[in-house]
Design a protein around this motif. Structure first.
Motif, PDB file in Angstrom:
ATOM      1  N   MET A 367       0.807  -1.211   0.000  1.00 39.12           N
ATOM      2  CA  MET A 367       0.000   0.000   0.000  1.00 39.12           C
ATOM      3  C   MET A 367       0.844   1.267   0.000  1.00 39.12           C
ATOM      4  SD  MET A 367      -3.122  -1.138   2.513  1.00 39.12           S
ATOM      5  CE  MET A 367      -4.019   0.393   2.285  1.00 39.12           C
ATOM      6  N   MET A 368       2.070   1.173   0.509  1.00 44.45           N
ATOM      7  CA  MET A 368       2.947   2.341   0.502  1.00 44.45           C
ATOM      8  C   MET A 368       3.462   2.648  -0.903  1.00 44.45           C
ATOM      9  SD  MET A 368       3.137   3.865   3.425  1.00 44.45           S
ATOM     10  CE  MET A 368       4.703   4.726   3.508  1.00 44.45           C
ATOM     11  N   ARG A 369       3.157   1.767  -1.866  1.00 39.46           N
ATOM     12  CA  ARG A 369       3.455   2.030  -3.265  1.00 39.46           C
ATOM     13  C   ARG A 369       2.229   2.533  -4.010  1.00 39.46           C
ATOM     14  NH1 ARG A 369       4.686  -2.145  -7.040  1.00 39.46           N
ATOM     15  NH2 ARG A 369       4.973  -3.727  -5.441  1.00 39.46           N
ATOM     16  N   ASN A 370       1.111   2.609  -3.291  1.00 37.37           N
ATOM     17  CA  ASN A 370      -0.149   3.033  -3.896  1.00 37.37           C
ATOM     18  C   ASN A 370      -0.284   4.562  -3.808  1.00 37.37           C
ATOM     19  OD1 ASN A 370      -2.885   3.743  -4.306  1.00 37.37           O
ATOM     20  ND2 ASN A 370      -3.569   1.707  -3.703  1.00 37.37           N
ATOM     21  N   PRO A 371      -0.277   5.273  -4.942  1.00 32.25           N
ATOM     22  CA  PRO A 371      -0.336   6.746  -4.914  1.00 32.25           C
ATOM     23  C   PRO A 371      -1.562   7.281  -4.189  1.00 32.25           C
ATOM     24  CG  PRO A 371       0.261   5.954  -7.103  1.00 32.25           C
ATOM     25  CD  PRO A 371      -0.169   4.756  -6.313  1.00 32.25           C
ATOM     26  N   GLU A 372      -2.718   6.619  -4.336  1.00 29.98           N
ATOM     27  CA  GLU A 372      -3.932   7.096  -3.686  1.00 29.98           C
ATOM     28  C   GLU A 372      -3.819   6.979  -2.167  1.00 29.98           C
ATOM     29  OE1 GLU A 372      -7.343   5.120  -5.250  1.00 29.98           O
ATOM     30  OE2 GLU A 372      -7.008   5.831  -7.304  1.00 29.98           O
ATOM     31  N   PHE A 373      -3.279   5.854  -1.688  1.00 29.33           N
ATOM     32  CA  PHE A 373      -3.095   5.681  -0.253  1.00 29.33           C
ATOM     33  C   PHE A 373      -2.120   6.725   0.284  1.00 29.33           C
ATOM     34  CE2 PHE A 373      -0.641   3.984   3.306  1.00 29.33           C
ATOM     35  CZ  PHE A 373      -1.642   3.597   4.181  1.00 29.33           C
ATOM     36  N   ARG A 374      -1.024   6.928  -0.409  1.00 29.90           N
ATOM     37  CA  ARG A 374      -0.013   7.899   0.050  1.00 29.90           C
ATOM     38  C   ARG A 374      -0.587   9.308   0.059  1.00 29.90           C
ATOM     39  NH1 ARG A 374       5.180   6.060   0.565  1.00 29.90           N
ATOM     40  NH2 ARG A 374       5.870   8.236   0.562  1.00 29.90           N
ATOM     41  N   GLN A 375      -1.350   9.658  -0.980  1.00 25.86           N
ATOM     42  CA  GLN A 375      -1.928  10.998  -1.055  1.00 25.86           C
ATOM     43  C   GLN A 375      -2.898  11.242   0.096  1.00 25.86           C
ATOM     44  OE1 GLN A 375      -1.069  13.455  -3.216  1.00 25.86           O
ATOM     45  NE2 GLN A 375      -2.410  14.790  -2.018  1.00 25.86           N
ATOM     46  N   LYS A 376      -3.653  10.222   0.455  1.00 32.05           N
ATOM     47  CA  LYS A 376      -4.686  10.375   1.471  1.00 32.05           C
ATOM     48  C   LYS A 376      -4.142  10.347   2.886  1.00 32.05           C
ATOM     49  CE  LYS A 376      -9.390   8.824   2.406  1.00 32.05           C
ATOM     50  NZ  LYS A 376     -10.487   7.947   1.950  1.00 32.05           N
ATOM     51  N   TYR A 377      -3.108   9.508   3.138  1.00 29.01           N
ATOM     52  CA  TYR A 377      -2.683   9.292   4.511  1.00 29.01           C
ATOM     53  C   TYR A 377      -1.239   9.713   4.812  1.00 29.01           C
ATOM     54  CZ  TYR A 377      -6.909   6.453   4.563  1.00 29.01           C
ATOM     55  OH  TYR A 377      -8.207   6.027   4.459  1.00 29.01           O
ATOM     56  N   ILE A 378      -0.352   9.628   3.843  1.00 30.67           N
ATOM     57  CA  ILE A 378       1.059   9.910   4.107  1.00 30.67           C
ATOM     58  C   ILE A 378       1.417  11.359   3.792  1.00 30.67           C
ATOM     59  CG2 ILE A 378       3.436   9.194   3.658  1.00 30.67           C
ATOM     60  CD1 ILE A 378       1.606   7.088   5.047  1.00 30.67           C
ATOM     61  N   HIS A 379       0.934  11.861   2.661  1.00 34.82           N
ATOM     62  CA  HIS A 379       1.271  13.233   2.274  1.00 34.82           C
ATOM     63  C   HIS A 379       0.649  14.264   3.205  1.00 34.82           C
ATOM     64  CE1 HIS A 379       2.117  11.933  -2.181  1.00 34.82           C
ATOM     65  NE2 HIS A 379       2.986  11.462  -1.314  1.00 34.82           N
ATOM     66  N   THR A 380      -0.362  13.851   3.972  1.00 31.68           N
ATOM     67  CA  THR A 380      -1.038  14.794   4.868  1.00 31.68           C
ATOM     68  C   THR A 380      -0.351  14.895   6.232  1.00 31.68           C
ATOM     69  OG1 THR A 380      -2.535  13.029   5.585  1.00 31.68           O
ATOM     70  CG2 THR A 380      -3.274  14.433   3.774  1.00 31.68           C
ATOM     71  N   PRO A 388       5.502   7.614  14.460  1.00 36.73           N
ATOM     72  CA  PRO A 388       4.339   7.544  13.572  1.00 36.73           C
ATOM     73  C   PRO A 388       3.224   8.479  14.028  1.00 36.73           C
ATOM     74  CG  PRO A 388       4.351   5.645  15.019  1.00 36.73           C
ATOM     75  CD  PRO A 388       5.637   6.370  15.274  1.00 36.73           C
ATOM     76  N   LEU A 389       2.412   8.922  13.082  1.00 36.22           N
ATOM     77  CA  LEU A 389       1.356   9.874  13.355  1.00 36.22           C
ATOM     78  C   LEU A 389       0.263   9.209  14.213  1.00 36.22           C
ATOM     79  CD1 LEU A 389       0.289  12.736  12.755  1.00 36.22           C
ATOM     80  CD2 LEU A 389      -0.985  11.740  10.846  1.00 36.22           C
ATOM     81  N   ARG A 390       0.054   9.729  15.406  1.00 32.17           N
ATOM     82  CA  ARG A 390      -0.958   9.192  16.305  1.00 32.17           C
ATOM     83  C   ARG A 390      -2.163  10.135  16.306  1.00 32.17           C
ATOM     84  NH1 ARG A 390       1.368   7.827  22.008  1.00 32.17           N
ATOM     85  NH2 ARG A 390      -0.680   6.843  22.123  1.00 32.17           N
ATOM     86  N   VAL A 391      -3.059   9.850  15.393  1.00 32.23           N
ATOM     87  CA  VAL A 391      -4.268  10.680  15.277  1.00 32.23           C
ATOM     88  C   VAL A 391      -5.463   9.762  15.091  1.00 32.23           C
ATOM     89  CG1 VAL A 391      -3.081  12.673  14.299  1.00 32.23           C
ATOM     90  CG2 VAL A 391      -3.968  10.907  12.782  1.00 32.23           C
ATOM     91  N   ASP A 392      -6.650  10.307  15.241  1.00 33.65           N
ATOM     92  CA  ASP A 392      -7.863   9.558  14.933  1.00 33.65           C
ATOM     93  C   ASP A 392      -8.071   9.622  13.429  1.00 33.65           C
ATOM     94  OD1 ASP A 392      -8.419   8.926  17.587  1.00 33.65           O
ATOM     95  OD2 ASP A 392      -9.430  10.848  17.902  1.00 33.65           O
ATOM     96  N   LEU A 393      -7.681   8.571  12.750  1.00 31.42           N
ATOM     97  CA  LEU A 393      -7.793   8.560  11.301  1.00 31.42           C
ATOM     98  C   LEU A 393      -9.248   8.410  10.885  1.00 31.42           C
ATOM     99  CD1 LEU A 393      -4.748   6.296  10.481  1.00 31.42           C
ATOM    100  CD2 LEU A 393      -4.870   8.775  10.431  1.00 31.42           C
ATOM    101  N   PRO A 394      -9.640   8.928   9.731  1.00 31.64           N
ATOM    102  CA  PRO A 394     -11.037   8.811   9.281  1.00 31.64           C
ATOM    103  C   PRO A 394     -11.430   7.350   9.115  1.00 31.64           C
ATOM    104  CG  PRO A 394      -9.608   9.559   7.502  1.00 31.64           C
ATOM    105  CD  PRO A 394      -8.800   9.636   8.741  1.00 31.64           C
ATOM    106  N   GLN A 395     -12.639   7.016   9.518  1.00 32.13           N
ATOM    107  CA  GLN A 395     -13.108   5.645   9.469  1.00 32.13           C
ATOM    108  C   GLN A 395     -13.835   5.290   8.189  1.00 32.13           C
ATOM    109  OE1 GLN A 395     -12.469   3.250  11.994  1.00 32.13           O
ATOM    110  NE2 GLN A 395     -11.013   4.867  12.442  1.00 32.13           N
ATOM    111  N   LYS A 396     -14.067   6.281   7.337  1.00 34.65           N
ATOM    112  CA  LYS A 396     -14.754   6.019   6.077  1.00 34.65           C
ATOM    113  C   LYS A 396     -13.943   6.625   4.937  1.00 34.65           C
ATOM    114  CE  LYS A 396     -19.447   5.896   7.998  1.00 34.65           C
ATOM    115  NZ  LYS A 396     -20.812   6.448   7.924  1.00 34.65           N
ATOM    116  N   SER A 397     -13.965   5.902   3.827  1.00 34.73           N
ATOM    117  CA  SER A 397     -13.223   6.393   2.659  1.00 34.73           C
ATOM    118  C   SER A 397     -14.014   7.501   1.976  1.00 34.73           C
ATOM    119  CB  SER A 397     -12.970   5.244   1.683  1.00 34.73           C
ATOM    120  OG  SER A 397     -14.185   4.667   1.281  1.00 34.73           O
TER     121      SER A 397
END
Length: 397
Positions: A367-380, A388-397
């Motif tokens: 998934m770390m090679r997936n541009p959509e995953f990186r854009q949504k969770y890593i680039h932010t 590692p980022l300890r936040v309440d991540l969104p539960q819905k896509s």
């Protein structure tokens, strides 16, 4: 030989032309057929490390056959078919200390303050085993900087799981290797970044790193522990596969494992300097060609193994990682924390992870090679955020 024996299903193993073949009997045989077919396909394409009248050792990553721990491999495979989330692969960072400054370090920026104690490590390992883990990997930093690593290895219930460790070979002395063997270490994954000494030292950021790896490998083998050459492949060294393999063969290592460089840690800003799908096909061919040969180490190329033709991405589905400070991550290369084992039990955090949109379903490749995953969770992730980022991540896509 009988390798799995339950009232609803029994699994037998035999050898044909030096290859391992599984067959089943019992009420759940029909349900298990896709699993057994997939495993047999792998066995046909690859070679085991050892086959004799009493044991089959397929890989440094898999418990010996037969053994109670291997029973859990079959259970995990059947569980996966039935959509049951089992973290059969469990890794735990035991320190963030390291003598090197590797250019591709995925753990860079993850600070353990303080690092997990021996008692905390042992507790979390037991919790992982209770969840179904059969592979326990001690990770770092440099694991040999923990003077109590042999105590950690000794505490792993060997009837349920194998214990392995990652190391650069630094301070892996003959005495330390023997202590680890006595404690029951199954295998050591020893990093080699280049078959060329100067290049390896450059990547590691320290002169003498290559000789530390070579010494560590020899001490591991002399102690009777299986040694796996762990190669992080990138566009810079993928042309050296044959040279890596020759080195591993000359050292009499049992396996050469290939992982892909991930744009995380010190490599975070190098998304354009990772391997391509064309490279993955190349790794697949390399693995299959070497595993057809009778002699030499077996090869495990994880970009292929964790691809759509095999098992897909394990992160957050069949692999969970605990960082040296206790944060629980989907894998060692995904800088997102779903909780900390000092605050909650591993089971609770594992269930929380499984409810998240990114980890509910399957993933065909890392998934770390997936541009959509990186854009949504890593680039932010903010540049100054705790990793590692300890936040309440969104539960819905």
């Amino acid at each position: 030989m009988r390798v799995y024996d339950k009232s609803v299903i029994k699994v037998n193993a035999s050898t044909e032309n030096g290859k391992v073949v599984l067959d089943t009997e019992g009420p759940l045989s029909v349900v298990s057929k896709p699993v057994i077919k997939r495993i047999n396909k792998i066995f046909r394409e690859e070679k085991p490390i050892l086959v004799d009248d009493e044991n089959i050792i397929f890989s440094t990553w898999v418990p010996p056959v037969p053994s109670p721990a291997f029973n859990r491999v079959i259970s995990a495979q059947i569980g996966a078919v039935m959509k049951k989330r089992i973290p059969d692969q469990f890794s735990i960072g035991i320190t963030d200390r390291c003598p090197y400054n590797c250019i591709h370090c995925g753990a860079a920026g993850i600070v353990a303050d303080p690092e997990l104690t021996l008692e905390e490590v042992n507790r979390v390992v037991n919790e992982a085993i209770d969840l179904g883990a059969y592979l326990i990997s001690f990770d770092g930093g440099e694991t040999m900087l923990r003077s109590d690593i042999a105590d950690m290895v000794a505490s792993v219930d060997k009837t349920k799981a194998i214990a392995t460790c990652f190391t650069s070979g630094f301070k892996l002395t003959p005495e330390r290797a023997q202590d680890l063997k006595t404690a029951g270490l199954y295998s050591a994954h020893i990093s080699v970044d280049s078959p060329d000494e100067k290049e390896h030292d450059r990547v590691r950021g320290r002169e003498g790193a290559f000789q530390n790896s070579m010494t560590g490998i020899r001490n591991t083998l002399n102690a009777g522990i299986m040694a796996d050459m762990f190669v992080v492949v990138s566009p810079d060294n993928i042309d050296d596969l044959e040279e890596f393999y020759t080195l591993a063969d000359n050292l009499s290592m049992q396996e050469m494992s290939i992982y892909e460089i991930i744009a995380v840690g010190r490599w975070l800003d190098h998304e354009d300097e990772t391997i391509t799908q064309k490279d993955v096909v190349r790794l697949e061919r390399f693995q299959k060609s070497k595993n057809k040969e009778t002699d030499g180490p077996r090869v495990t190329a994880f970009p292929y193994f964790n691809g759509p033709e095999q098992f897909g991405c394990f992160a957050g589905r069949r692999w969970v990682h605990v960082a040296a400070g206790g944060d629980v991550m989907p894998c060692a290369y995904t800088p997102l924390s779903f909780g900390n084992v000092r605050e909650n039990g591993l089971e609770e955090i594992w269930k929380r992870m499984g409810k998240h949109a990114a980890y509910k379903g399957s993933a065909d490749y890392c998934m770390m090679r997936n541009p959509e995953f990186r854009q949504k969770y890593i680039h932010t992730i903010p540049k100054d955020a705790q990793i590692p980022l300890r936040v309440d991540l969104p539960q819905k896509s």
